[in-house]
Design an enzyme around this catalytic site. Structure first.
Site, mmCIF file in Angstrom:
data_model
loop_
_atom_site.group_PDB
_atom_site.id
_atom_site.type_symbol
_atom_site.label_atom_id
_atom_site.label_comp_id
_atom_site.label_asym_id
_atom_site.label_seq_id
_atom_site.Cartn_x
_atom_site.Cartn_y
_atom_site.Cartn_z
ATOM 1 N N HIS A 1 -30.405 -59.513 35.125
ATOM 2 C CA HIS A 1 -29.283 -59.959 35.618
ATOM 3 C C HIS A 1 -28.567 -59.128 36.278
ATOM 4 C CE1 HIS A 1 -25.996 -62.910 35.064
ATOM 5 N NE2 HIS A 1 -25.257 -61.873 35.126
ATOM 6 N N HIS B 1 -23.410 -69.310 34.755
ATOM 7 C CA HIS B 1 -23.113 -68.911 33.253
ATOM 8 C C HIS B 1 -23.745 -69.614 32.250
ATOM 9 C CE1 HIS B 1 -19.715 -66.309 31.727
ATOM 10 N NE2 HIS B 1 -20.609 -65.489 32.129
#
Lengths: 229, 732
Positions: free
Chosen positions: B45, B91
């Site tokens: 990430h 998200h």
């Protein structure tokens, strides 16, 4: 004529309100920060939409007890016109300036759309641009706009012509089908007894030009400014 | 002190070779706090370790680009000393586990990315993907995600002006929640994140730090399995009111010249913000963790550094400006703490209770993050699926109604009516059109904004799908009359350690690159979300693209609605008989096969430039790009928006179902007065743009001669009811 817009930290329609008032008024509105306890001398006080102090508690509950609102209540009592829109309406009921309460929408969801409103009570200052029974279009954007008052209060509001607007269809028919949020008697806005306070859930400041999708809000503000000049 | 065992290293998501590298960099064993920092900094990430090699190949420059990828968001010039600042971010993992808070904090995070750079956010968009409509979790996830997005944006007072939503079984176990924010700033008031000025104070503002979201970035870098529910505590909780205060306080401070650098604390919180700022500035930072505002007592350095508590910012101030800045944050009732200073050591030194709890070299940790050239295999492109292999339906009207009421095409009104899409008073094109349009406040300019991707195309042929996603955003902006400027990308894929998934990624990037180049439409920001897999099954490759365009004069804006009766309807572009990957094939034949519609980028450019120029010249009264469901669906949508019908005659060179429902690209429907239609035909000929007259607007039905005739109200019924019906809980 001078106008003030009250700004809480979570207000978010304060600029929209300022733009709408100034478009009709031609001079700047005073933006009054919630922390200030003195209001300038004005002819109109607007309490705009938003989430005053976050509204994690009941909407408007904390704002209703803020120092600036004590001042607004005083001014209103002495006759200064007050326009309380959306969160402003919620705050006005919390202070007791207007009767009743705004509960969570019946469908439990935030609702944002243009709605048709039937003009009900006559009040030259606030709805003088429209004939009684006429249909106007303003947008709503709220999660807690479900107007509640007890039977007695409701009867008084209806009997004394203090219901300002009702959720209706394009032909002015008021029914359960047009009741977007569960409000008693389809009430979208009310006046106080003296007629100098209007609380309403829909946002007239959002439809003030053809480019934005309509001009009923402009008519509303033009009339308000003219009547106070 | 905790001993660093193999198990602890593995729990932190670091491979053995990565841990070897840690030992090499430090020349010693890390302590637990240091290991935690490596773990988040080197997570997929934060480090883009699998994707970096390929992302670098995307075009990122144009004369109007002020800042490309690498900062908190991309920046493009919109004239008059103003810039648009925008980015889209995923998200996904948190939203599946806790849909309301996952989606809400996704919005909060992307808003911070934009106002960190000095912009006032003016619009939110989103790109959502859910599992199949009848999956037992879908209703719950849709409901939670939509209220979470609304709950955050509505409270902030930033209009959520549109987006897109797909439903497909490939997202059953991994939904996608991609949120985009667009903001406006003055070009001379843009803030960056590189720390500078030895001795300058490092300042923490916003909410206090709690124990929420610890290791969120690591979670977002792993596949789900059956125990993913247990990851709920790693999901952060949003507080939009505090974010609103933070926004106003930051913008107020930004109006002064007290800030040297600023960075929001997003994924990996204080760790990633402080390391990125130090690394970009080529400096060190010393932080005294005792001074970090904390929500709970007894937090360890590990917890403080890895917390993903929301609504926090890190700033470097000019020396001596602390009191001025503190006064602003106190006015907004936010925490303000000087927690450290910029140093010349090139190291991140953290102290707590007088002890050094971490001492790490910045550059090696930030720059020597692993970078992988993962093995990949190319997805074999399937052959086109010819219309003549499929029967022509007996009742084409019923077929059209089936498509209009299908999960892909039905109205998303149920969703966007839960978003305040009008606040700020500048939304001049609301959700439901090709792109949303918001005026640049106080000017006559406006920004058009859209998000698009067709994952089923990307799955069948990643390269074509990647190009199509970029081209569709460009087309949607064009259809409003805007000049497309640039894109942000949100690359959602499965596990990159599987060569076929990596091949999808590589293919999509190649397609995007080609489209960006052909359309002069660079990538200025983006985000990658990998490991969208559950028990080894990956999602459809989904490179969601967010595009923005500029209308120099907002009065030139075009919309999809038929405006008046008796206007001429024209088709821009060419239709073929390829029915591969169409919604028609999926909904009517129950098949997801064949090649997606081909992309011809030169024709795309010519057709789009023609449509845009015609709109800007005032020759066009309505315009709509043709996408899912083809021409008949586009016409239906224009009829619905204008509440009036049309009479159409199609050439009979194609089978009826291809003429009506093929999804060939680079096509638009436009309307014009009869007189202007002639001018358009002449102009098109000169520009080598295929343009033909289809028919005329009017009456209350959509009639295609010899094929179908249905009333606009019947179309409206099926189109508007699908989603509310899906979301109505049986028995209520």
């Amino acid at each position: 004529m001078k106008a003030a817009v009250i700004v809480f930290p979570g207000s978010n329609c304060d600029r929209d309100m300022k733009v709408a008032i100034e478009q009709s008024l031609g001079t700047p509105a005073h933006m009054v920060w919630h922390g200030d306890s003195d209001l300038p001398d004005v002819d109109l006080i607007a309490i705009p939409g938003g989430f005053s102090y976050g509204d994690y508690l009941r909407c408007g509950a904390i704002a209703g007890n803020s120092p600036i609102m004590r001042e607004v209540v005083k001014r209103a009592a002495s006759g200064t016109p007050v326009l309380a829109v959306c969160n402003g309406f919620q705050i006005a009921t919390e202070t007791g300036m207007l009767p009743g309460a705004l509960l969570r929408n019946a469908n439990q969801k935030f609702i944002c759309k243009d709605v048709d409103l039937k003009v009900v009570g006559e009040n030259k200052r606030f709805s003088g641009a429209f004939a009684s029974g006429q249909v106007v279009r303003f947008p709503v954007a709220h999660h807690d706009g479900n107007y509640f008052a007890d039977d007695e209060t409701l009867a008084r509001l209806e009997g004394e012509g203090l219901v300002a607007f009702k959720y209706a269809d394009a032909n002015g028919e008021v029914s359960d089908a047009t009741n977007i949020n569960g409000s008693r008697n389809n009430i979208a806005g009310i006046y106080n007894e003296a007629g100098n306070i209007l609380g309403l859930m829909p946002h007239p400041e959002r439809l003030i030009s053809e480019q934005l999708g309509g001009t009923d809000g402009k008519l509303f503000f033009d009339n308000l400014v003219n009547s106070l000049n | 002190m905790t001993e660093i065992t193999k198990e602890i290293v593995a729990e932190h998501g670091l491979s053995e070779s990565e841990y070897e590298r840690v030992l090499e960099i430090l020349g010693r064993e890390p302590n637990l706090t240091e290991l935690g920092i490596f773990s988040v900094m080197w997570s997929e990430h934060c480090s883009y370790k699998s994707s970096k090699k390929w992302l670098k190949t995307l075009p990122t420059e144009a004369p109007w680009v002020i800042c490309g990828p690498g900062e908190n968001a991309g920046v493009v010039d919109i004239g008059d000393g103003q810039a648009a600042i925008f980015k889209m971010e995923s998200h996904n993992h948190p939203s599946y586990i806790e849909p309301y808070q996952g989606a809400a904090t996704g919005v909060g995070g992307i808003l911070r990315d934009v106002f960190t750079m000095g912009a006032r956010p003016v619009a939110n968009m989103n790109a959502l993907r859910f599992g199949r409509p009848d999956h037992p979790k879908t209703r719950h996830l849709v409901s939670g995600v939509v209220s979470g997005i609304g709950g955050y944006g509505n409270c902030m007072g930033i209009p959520t002006v549109g987006g897109e939503t797909n439903f497909h079984a490939s997202y059953d176990g991994n939904i996608l929640v991609n949120a985009m924010t667009v903001g406006i700033a003055d070009t001379d008031k843009i803030f960056y994140s590189a720390a500078a000025g030895i001795g300058n104070p490092v300042v923490y503002v916003g909410s206090k730090t709690g124990r929420d979201g610890i290791h969120g970035a690591t979670m977002a870098s792993a596949e789900f399995d059956d125990d993913s529910e247990e990851k709920r505590p790693t999901v952060q909780v949003g507080d939009p009111f505090t974010e609103k205060l933070l926004l106003e306080a930051c913008l107020e401070l930004m109006a002064t010249d007290a800030i040297v650098a600023i960075q929001d604390m997003g994924a990996a919180g204080l760790t990633s913000s402080s390391f990125e700022m130090a690394d970009k500035g080529g400096v060190g930072i010393q932080i005294d963790l005792d001074n970090v505002p904390m929500r709970e007592e007894g937090m360890t350095p590990y917890e403080i550094m890895l917390s993903e508590s929301q609504e926090r910012m890190l700033m470097i101030l000019k020396p001596g400006r602390e009191d001025e800045a503190r006064a602003i944050f106190e006015k907004w009732e936010l925490d303000f703490a000087v927690i450290g200073k910029v140093t010349d050591t090139g190291k991140m030194v953290l102290t707590m209770h007088g002890d050094i709890v971490a001492d790490l070299p910045v550059a090696p940790l930030a720059d020597s993050a692993p970078e992988y050239d993962r093995p990949w295999v190319k997805t074999e492109a399937p052959a086109p699926l010819k219309a003549d292999t499929l029967p022509v339906p007996a009742d084409l009207g019923k077929t059209l109604l089936n498509l209009m009421g299908s999960s892909e095409i039905a109205s998303r009104k149920w969703i966007w009516e839960q978003y305040d899409h009008m606040v700020m008073g500048d939304t001049i094109q609301r959700p439901g059109g090709d792109a949303a349009v918001v005026r640049v406040h106080g000017t006559d300019k406006a920004l058009a904004i859209t998000t698009d991707c067709t994952p089923r195309y990307c799955y069948a042929d990643p390269e074509t799908g990647g190009a199509q996603a970029v081209a569709e955003t460009w087309r949607n902006l064009t259809a409003t009359g805007a000049d497309p400027l640039a894109i942000t990308d949100c690359m959602n894929f499965g596990n990159p350690e599987r060569p076929e998934i990596m091949g999808q990624f590589v293919g999509c990037i190649a397609g995007m690159k080609a489209a960006c180049n052909a359309l002069d439409y660079p990538v200025v920001s983006g985000n990658v979300s990998l490991y969208n897999e559950t028990n080894g099954t990956g999602i459809h490759p989904t490179p969601a693209i967010g595009g923005i365009g500029l209308l120099k004069q907002s009065s030139h804006m075009s919309t999809i609605a038929f405006k008046a009766d008796g206007e001429t309807i024209l088709l821009v572009g060419e239709t073929t008989d390829n029915m591969g990957q169409t919604i028609y094939l999926r909904e009517i034949e129950g098949r997801e096969e064949g090649a997606p519609p081909a992309i011809n980028l030169e024709q795309e450019r010519r057709n789009g430039d023609f449509v845009r120029a015609s709109i800007q010249a005032g020759l066009v009264t309505a315009s709509h790009d043709i996408s899912d469901g083809g021409l008949a669906v586009a016409l239906s949508e224009m009829a619905l928006a204008g509440d009036r019908g049309a009479t159409i005659t199609l050439e009979d060179s194609l089978p009826a179902h291809a003429a009506l429902f093929a999804e060939d690209q680079a096509r638009y429907v436009i309307t014009a007065t009869a007189e202007n239609a002639q001018t358009l035909l002449e102009n098109a000929k000169k520009a080598d743009v295929p343009l033909q007259i289809l028919g005329t607007t009017g009456h209350n039905e959509l009639k295609v001669t010899g094929m179908l005739a249905i009333s606009v109200s019947d179309i409206r019924q099926v189109h508007s009811q699908w989603l509310p019906d899906l979301m109505t809980v049986p028995g209520h």
